[in-house]
Design an enzyme around this catalytic site. Structure first.
Site, PDB file in Angstrom:
ATOM      1  N   GLU A  87     -13.644 -23.212   4.553  1.00  0.00           N
ATOM      2  CA  GLU A  87     -14.814 -24.095   4.557  1.00  0.00           C
ATOM      3  C   GLU A  87     -16.013 -23.247   4.144  1.00  0.00           C
ATOM      4  O   GLU A  87     -16.546 -22.475   4.943  1.00  0.00           O
ATOM      5  CB  GLU A  87     -15.030 -24.700   5.951  1.00  0.00           C
ATOM      6  N   ARG A 111     -18.153 -15.076  -0.229  1.00  0.00           N
ATOM      7  CA  ARG A 111     -17.847 -13.638  -0.321  1.00  0.00           C
ATOM      8  C   ARG A 111     -16.824 -13.238   0.740  1.00  0.00           C
ATOM      9  O   ARG A 111     -15.818 -12.584   0.436  1.00  0.00           O
ATOM     10  CB  ARG A 111     -19.132 -12.830  -0.148  1.00  0.00           C
ATOM     11  N   VAL A 112     -17.056 -13.637   1.988  1.00  0.00           N
ATOM     12  CA  VAL A 112     -16.118 -13.294   3.054  1.00  0.00           C
ATOM     13  C   VAL A 112     -14.840 -14.127   2.917  1.00  0.00           C
ATOM     14  O   VAL A 112     -13.751 -13.661   3.239  1.00  0.00           O
ATOM     15  CB  VAL A 112     -16.768 -13.512   4.437  1.00  0.00           C
ATOM     16  N   GLY A 113     -14.985 -15.353   2.416  1.00  0.00           N
ATOM     17  CA  GLY A 113     -13.810 -16.186   2.217  1.00  0.00           C
ATOM     18  C   GLY A 113     -12.790 -15.539   1.303  1.00  0.00           C
ATOM     19  O   GLY A 113     -11.573 -15.647   1.524  1.00  0.00           O
ATOM     20  N   GLY A 151     -17.434 -20.031   6.495  1.00  0.00           N
ATOM     21  CA  GLY A 151     -18.437 -19.005   6.215  1.00  0.00           C
ATOM     22  C   GLY A 151     -18.763 -18.946   4.736  1.00  0.00           C
ATOM     23  O   GLY A 151     -18.645 -19.930   4.009  1.00  0.00           O
ATOM     24  N   SER A 152     -19.147 -17.763   4.297  1.00  0.00           N
ATOM     25  CA  SER A 152     -19.583 -17.577   2.916  1.00  0.00           C
ATOM     26  C   SER A 152     -18.397 -17.395   1.975  1.00  0.00           C
ATOM     27  O   SER A 152     -17.291 -17.011   2.388  1.00  0.00           O
ATOM     28  CB  SER A 152     -20.489 -16.344   2.824  1.00  0.00           C
ATOM     29  N   CYS A 178     -24.290 -25.523   6.024  1.00  0.00           N
ATOM     30  CA  CYS A 178     -23.519 -25.451   4.776  1.00  0.00           C
ATOM     31  C   CYS A 178     -23.633 -26.727   3.960  1.00  0.00           C
ATOM     32  O   CYS A 178     -23.464 -26.701   2.739  1.00  0.00           O
ATOM     33  CB  CYS A 178     -22.062 -25.123   5.069  1.00  0.00           C
TER      34      CYS A 178
END
Length: 510
Positions: free
Chosen positions: A219, A200-202, A197-198, A253
Site C-alpha cells: 500500500e 522507496r521502502v516498498g 509506506g513509501s 497517502c
C-alpha cells in the site's frame, strides 16, 4: 511529552517467528469460533482504550481528537464488526459451475489460511493502516507479527501493550524498532507480508520477500490529483479538497496532492479556497486546535525545502516553525509542471493548483505520470466522469469527495502500478491472507470416462475421448461471414454431442 520506545531485541524477534510458526501448524487459529473471539477482542481493545489512543496521537502527531475518532478508531471498530458478521460467508467453500469435463469431480474452492503473516505499519495512520490488515489476518486464521512505526513512539508502545493484553499471544505479537529490527524481520520467511509506506521502502520489502517467494501486498501512495471542471459546485469542492489536504497535517497517502482545474473556472476556485481557508482557520492555523503537526524534523525539513525552492505564487499560508514542527496549510497558484511542488508526492499540508485548458488536458497531465493511489474528480457531467475513468489509471476513483473512499468495508482498497498492489478492507483483507485452494474428488463412476486416457492408445478410444473433450466455439470467428443458419447448426451439433455422450454413459451403466 514523547515516550522513549523500547525496541524489541533481535533474538526475541526470532523467537516470535518460531512461536507463531508452531501456533499455525497446531491449527489453533483455524476454528471459526477462535477467529470470532479474536476479532471481538480487537474491537473491544480499540473501544475501551480510545481515550488513551487520543492522548498518544496528540503527543506524536498533534492530532485533534475528532480526527482520531473519525478516521482511526470508529472506522476500525466498524471494520471488526463487519468482519464478524460476514466471516462465515467468507470462510464458506465455493463450488464451481458445472462443466462437461470436470463437473463430475465436484471442483470446489476451500479457504485455507496462508500461514504466518507480517504486517508493517506506517506512522501516519498507525491504527487504521495496521488494524485493517490485522483484521484480515485474524479472519483468515493466520497468526502474525505487527511491526509498528518507531516515528510515533507513544502510539507504538501503547499498541504493543494492548495487543499483549487483549489478543492471543500465541498468535499475535508486536515488534517495535527501527531499521535494524525491520531488516531482521525481512530476513525471516513469512507466508504473507503486508506493507504500508513509501515506494522507496516498498521496493526493499518486495526484494527481501522475493528471496523467500513470499507474496506481498504494498500500500503505497503517489501524487493523487484532483480534477475540477466548471460544472462542479466550486464552493463545496474547495471545502472538501482543503479538508482532505489538511487532515492529519496532510500526511495521508490518499490526500489530494495537487489540483488540475479548467481555466474557465480557475478564478472561482481560487476565490473559494481563500474563503474556505479563512473559515477553517479564522485565528490562523498555528493557533488552531483543528490542525496537527508534522511527525518529525526530518519530514519538516523536506517539506520546508520544497516550499523554499518553489517558484509558484503563494495564495494562503506559508508560515512554519521548526521547533514545533508546524507548517501551515499552504496553497500555491500558477504552478508549472517543472516546479519543486510537482517533483514527488508532497505528503504534507501543501496544495499546488495547476490551471489547464480543459478536462482532456488534465487527463493527459495525469497519464504522463505514475499511476496514483486515487484520482479525485469534481464534476456533475456524466460523460466527463466516464471519460476520466476510461482514460486514466489509478488505484481508485472518487467523484465529488475526497478520502472517505478509504473507509468503505464492502469494497477493496489498494493501488496499482507505482501506487502498489494487493488490497485490504473487509473481504479483500480476508482474501489477502487466504489461500484459495482448489479441491476435486473423483467418484467411482468417473472411471467410465477416465479409462479412455490410459495406454495403449487406440483409434477407438481417441474418437470417444475427442467426442468427450472437444469444445465447440459458439461464436463466429472475427471477420468471418457465417450465416445465422450456420451458427444455429453449430449449436444444434453441440447439443447433439451432449445427448450422444449421455446415451453412451447410460448404455455403459446398464
Amino acid at each position: 511529552m514523547s515516550t522513549i520506545l523500547e525496541y524489541t531485541p533481535l533474538a526475541t524477534i526470532e523467537q516470535y517467528h518460531a512461536d507463531l510458526q508452531r501456533t499455525f501448524k497446531s491449527n489453533k487459529c483455524r476454528p471459526e469460533s477462535y477467529r470470532r473471539t479474536q476479532l471481538l477482542q480487537l474491537a473491544y481493545m480499540i473501544q475501551e482504550n480510545e481515550a488513551r489512543m487520543i492522548d498518544a496521537f496528540y503527543k506524536d502527531l498533534g492530532r485533534p481528537k475528532e480526527e482520531v475518532t473519525f478516521i482511526e478508531t470508529h472506522i476500525m471498530i466498524g471494520a471488526c464488526v463487519y468482519a464478524i458478521k460476514n466471516l462465515r460467508k467468507w470462510m464458506k467453500t465455493e463450488y464451481a459451475p458445472m462443466d462437461m469435463v470436470t463437473g463430475i469431480l465436484t471442483p470446489r474452492i476451500t479457504k485455507d489460511p496462508k500461514g504466518v503473516g507480517l504486517i508493517i505499519g506506517p506512522f501516519n495512520y498507525p491504527i487504521y493502516c495496521t488494524v485493517s490488515p490485522l483484521m484480515g489476518a485474524i479472519a483468515a486464521g493466520c497468526p502474525c507479527v505487527i511491526k509498528m512505526s518507531e516515528i510515533v513512539p507513544n502510539i507504538s508502545a501503547l499498541f504493543e501493550e494492548l495487543v499483549a493484553k487483549y489478543l492471543d499471544n500465541d498468535a499475535y505479537r508486536v515488534v517495535n524498532g527501527g531499521v535494524q529490527e525491520t531488516t531482521k524481520l525481512l530476513e525471516l520467511k513469512w507466508d504473507q507480508i503486508f506493507f504500508t509506506g513509501s515506494g522507496r521502502v516498498g521496493k526493499i520489502v518486495a526484494t527481501a520477500a522475493a528471496q523467500h517467494l513470499t507474496p506481498v501486498s504494498l500500500e503505497l501512495g503517489g501524487k493523487s490529483p484532483v480534477i475540477v471542471d466548471s460544472t462542479a459546485n466550486i464552493d463545496v469542492a474547495a471545502r472538501k479538497i482543503l479538508w482532505g489536504k489538511t487532515v492529519n497535517g496532510g500526511q495521508t497517502c490518499v490526500a489530494p496532492d495537487y489540483v488540475l482545474v479548467s481555466e474557465d473556472c480557475a478564478d472561482r476556485l481560487v476565490e473559494a479556497f481563500k474563503k474556505t481557508y479563512a473559515k477553517f482557520y479564522p485565528e490562523g492555523a498555528g493557533k488552531s486546535a483543528s490542525f496537527g503537526r508534522i511527525v518529525d524534523h526530518r519530514s519538516f525539513d523536506r517539506l520546508k525545502d520544497i516550499m523554499d525552492r518553489s517558484k509558484a505564487e503563494l495564495l494562503c499560508g506559508g508560515e512554519s516553525d521548526r521547533d514545533t514542527k508546524f507548517i501551515a496549510p499552504s496553497i500555491y497558484v500558477n504552478v508549472s509542471k517543472e516546479d519543486a511542488l510537482m517533483e514527488s508526492e508532497l505528503f504534507g499540508p501543501i496544495l499546488p493548483i495547476v490551471t489547464v485548458k480543459n478536462v482532456q488536458e488534465a487527463v493527459e497531465y495525469v497519464r504522463q505520470g505514475p499511476s496514483p493511489l486515487v484520482i479525485y474528480v469534481f464534476t456533475t457531467d456524466g460523460k466527463t466522469k466516464e471519460y476520466i475513468r476510461t482514460w486514466t489509471r489509478s488505484g481508485g476513483l472518487m467523484v465529488n469527495d475526497v478520502i472517505i473512499q478509504a473507509a468503505s468495508d464492502p469494497v477493496p482498497f489498494g493501488g496499482t502500478g507505482d501506487s502498489g498492489y494487493g488490497a485490504h478492507h473487509g473481504r479483500a483483507a480476508f482474501d489477502t491472507f487466504t489461500h484459495h485452494r482448489t479441491m476435486m474428488e473423483a467418484p467411482r463412476i468417473a472411471e467410465l470416462f477416465m479409462a479412455l486416457r490410459y495406454p495403449p492408445y487406440t483409434a477407438k478410444n481417441y474418437v470417444r475421448l475427442r467426442l468427450f473433450a472437444k469444445v465447440n466455439i459458439p461464436w463466429a470467428k472475427p471477420g468471418s461471414k457465417l450465416s445465422l443458419l450456420q451458427r444455429l447448426w453449430i449449436k444444434i451439433f453441440g447439443a447433439g454431442v451432449i445427448v450422444m455422450l449421455a446415451a453412451a454413459v447410460a448404455q455403459r451403466l446398464k
